[in-house]
Design an enzyme around this catalytic site. Structure first.
Site, short mmCIF file in Angstrom:
data_model
loop_
_atom_site.label_atom_id
_atom_site.label_comp_id
_atom_site.label_asym_id
_atom_site.label_seq_id
_atom_site.Cartn_x
_atom_site.Cartn_y
_atom_site.Cartn_z
CB VAL A 66 3.34 0.48 4.16
CG1 VAL A 66 2.14 0.22 5.06
CG2 VAL A 66 4.28 1.48 4.82
CE LYS A 75 7.17 2.98 9.45
NZ LYS A 75 7.22 4.45 9.56
CG ASP A 121 8.50 15.76 8.26
OD1 ASP A 121 8.50 16.71 7.44
OD2 ASP A 121 8.78 14.59 7.95
NE ARG A 151 8.24 0.36 -3.75
CZ ARG A 151 8.82 -0.79 -4.03
NH1 ARG A 151 10.08 -0.99 -3.72
NH2 ARG A 151 8.16 -1.75 -4.63
N GLY A 152 8.40 3.99 0.88
CA GLY A 152 9.10 5.24 1.20
C GLY A 152 10.57 4.97 1.37
CB ALA A 153 13.29 7.18 2.53
N GLY A 210 11.34 1.91 3.47
CA GLY A 210 10.98 0.56 3.06
C GLY A 210 9.57 0.49 2.54
CB VAL A 249 -0.98 0.04 1.20
CG1 VAL A 249 -2.06 -1.01 1.04
CG2 VAL A 249 -0.27 -0.13 2.53
#
Length: 371
Positions: free
Chosen positions: A52, A67, A164, A46-48, A50, A44
């Protein structure tokens, strides 16, 4: 709210460790979780950090987001960020803040390299909604903003700054419920290492952060909320700067040049000189620049987007603003019972120390002893 439909993948698992765990290959990424998390397993996000995936907890029948933070202890700063997120979210309990449901411990403590954090599952995030063709009414904007401020009031009452806030860190479900996520950069007070620790999105960053102030307050989060409110209304970022200098230029182009009395927060002579030497820009009310926007929404945005942090509206006063009068209910806006304790940050923790602390956090979710 609708999200883009993703084609469903059929991802089959292979039982491991006598069936207590199952390993899935998700688009080339290995996901190994306890067998209570059952298919369908779907990516569902993806980020820096890894990937999810969503899954179902067979014991509670609840859909969850898992995650995976791969090689979580390779880099001390990243490992501390993971620990901070886990500790903070475990401390907080609020409808508008994402909840951690579980931390999946590995089958063998000696091979604890990846961290799997299980969260409640949401459908989408505010960034996706803003980018979509979904119509957003004034009621939507009010409801999203109200929930964001309601959650932020709780965060600030715990003596925590998020630091953030941006649309992609605001998760939504089909009922338009909003939850703040990603507390990996949160702090109780300002710390100089923030400037170098991460390249966080500068578009939502307050002037005091752009100007390298080492002392700042909860007002930094309010600035971000003002940027998010205007982005909700305009469907595009308010200050999409390419770099720090352009970012500051865009802010001054909208707000006008700050007066000397607005620069008291700048301790650095160089920063003060820099601001004073920028070309002078006259101030115009937001209503001139955004004539088609609700006057009450603009009034609140103008009170949030103030150059001097000391003059920015507080989260409590923002909740009490006429733009949110139909939603504001003081007795339904709880605060945190106790301030969050960041003492673990002070110690010079090694990667192994952090691993031990995260293991201990995982034990709280499942105290059954494993080797």
């Amino acid at each position: 709210m609708e999200n883009e439909t993703n084609e469903k993948l059929e991802i089959k698992g292979i039982p491991t460790h006598e069936g207590k765990y199952v390993e899935y290959n998700v688009l080339g990424n290995f996901f190994e979780v306890t067998s209570k998390y059952i298919p369908p397993i779907q990516p569902v996000g993806r980020g820096a950090y890894g990937m999810v995936c969503c899954a179902t907890n067979s014991e509670t029948k609840e859909e969850v987001a898992i995650k995976k933070i791969g090689n979580a202890f390779e880099n001390r700063i990243d490992a501390k960020r993971t620990l901070r997120e886990i500790k903070l979210l475990s401390h907080m309990d609020h409808e508008n803040i994402i909840k951690i449901k579980d931390i999946v411990r590995p089958p063998d403590r000696e091979e604890f390299n990846d961290v799997y954090i299980v969260y409640e599952l949401m459908d989408t995030d505010l960034h996706q909604i803003i980018r979509s063709s979904q119509a957003l009414t004034d009621d939507h904007c009010q409801y999203f903003l109200y929930q964001l401020l309601r959650g932020l009031k709780y965060v600030h009452s715990a003596n925590v700054l998020h630091r953030d806030l941006k649309p992609s860190n605001l998760l939504l479900n089909a009922n338009c419920d909003l939850k703040i996520c990603d507390f990996g950069l949160a702090r109780t007070t300002s710390e100089a290492d923030f400037m170098t620790e991460y390249v966080v999105t500068r578009w939502y960053r307050a002037p005091e952060l752009l100007l390298n102030c080492t002392e700042y307050t909860a007002a930094i989060d309010i600035w971000s909320v003002g940027c998010i409110l205007m982005e909700l209304i305009k469907r595009e970022p308010l200050f999409p700067g390419r770099d720090y200098a352009q970012q500051l230029g865009l802010i001054i182009a909208l707000l006008g040049s700050p007066e000397d009395s607005d620069l008291g927060f700048l301790r650095s002579d160089n920063a003060r000189k820099y601001v004073k030497h920028l070309p002078r820009v006259p101030r115009h009310p937001f209503s001139q620049k955004f004539p088609d926007v609700s006057p009450l929404a603009l009034d609140l945005a103008e009170r949030m987007l103030v150059f001097d942090p000391a003059k920015r509206i507080t989260v409590e006063d923002a909740l009490n603003h006429p733009f949110l009068i139909s939603l504001h209910e003081i007795n339904e806006e709880p605060v945190c019972d106790s301030p969050f304790n960041f003492d673990f940050e002070q110690a010079s923790l090694s990667e192994d120390d952090i691993k031990e602390l995260i293991w201990n956090e995982a034990l709280k979710f499942d105290p059954n002893t494993m080797k």
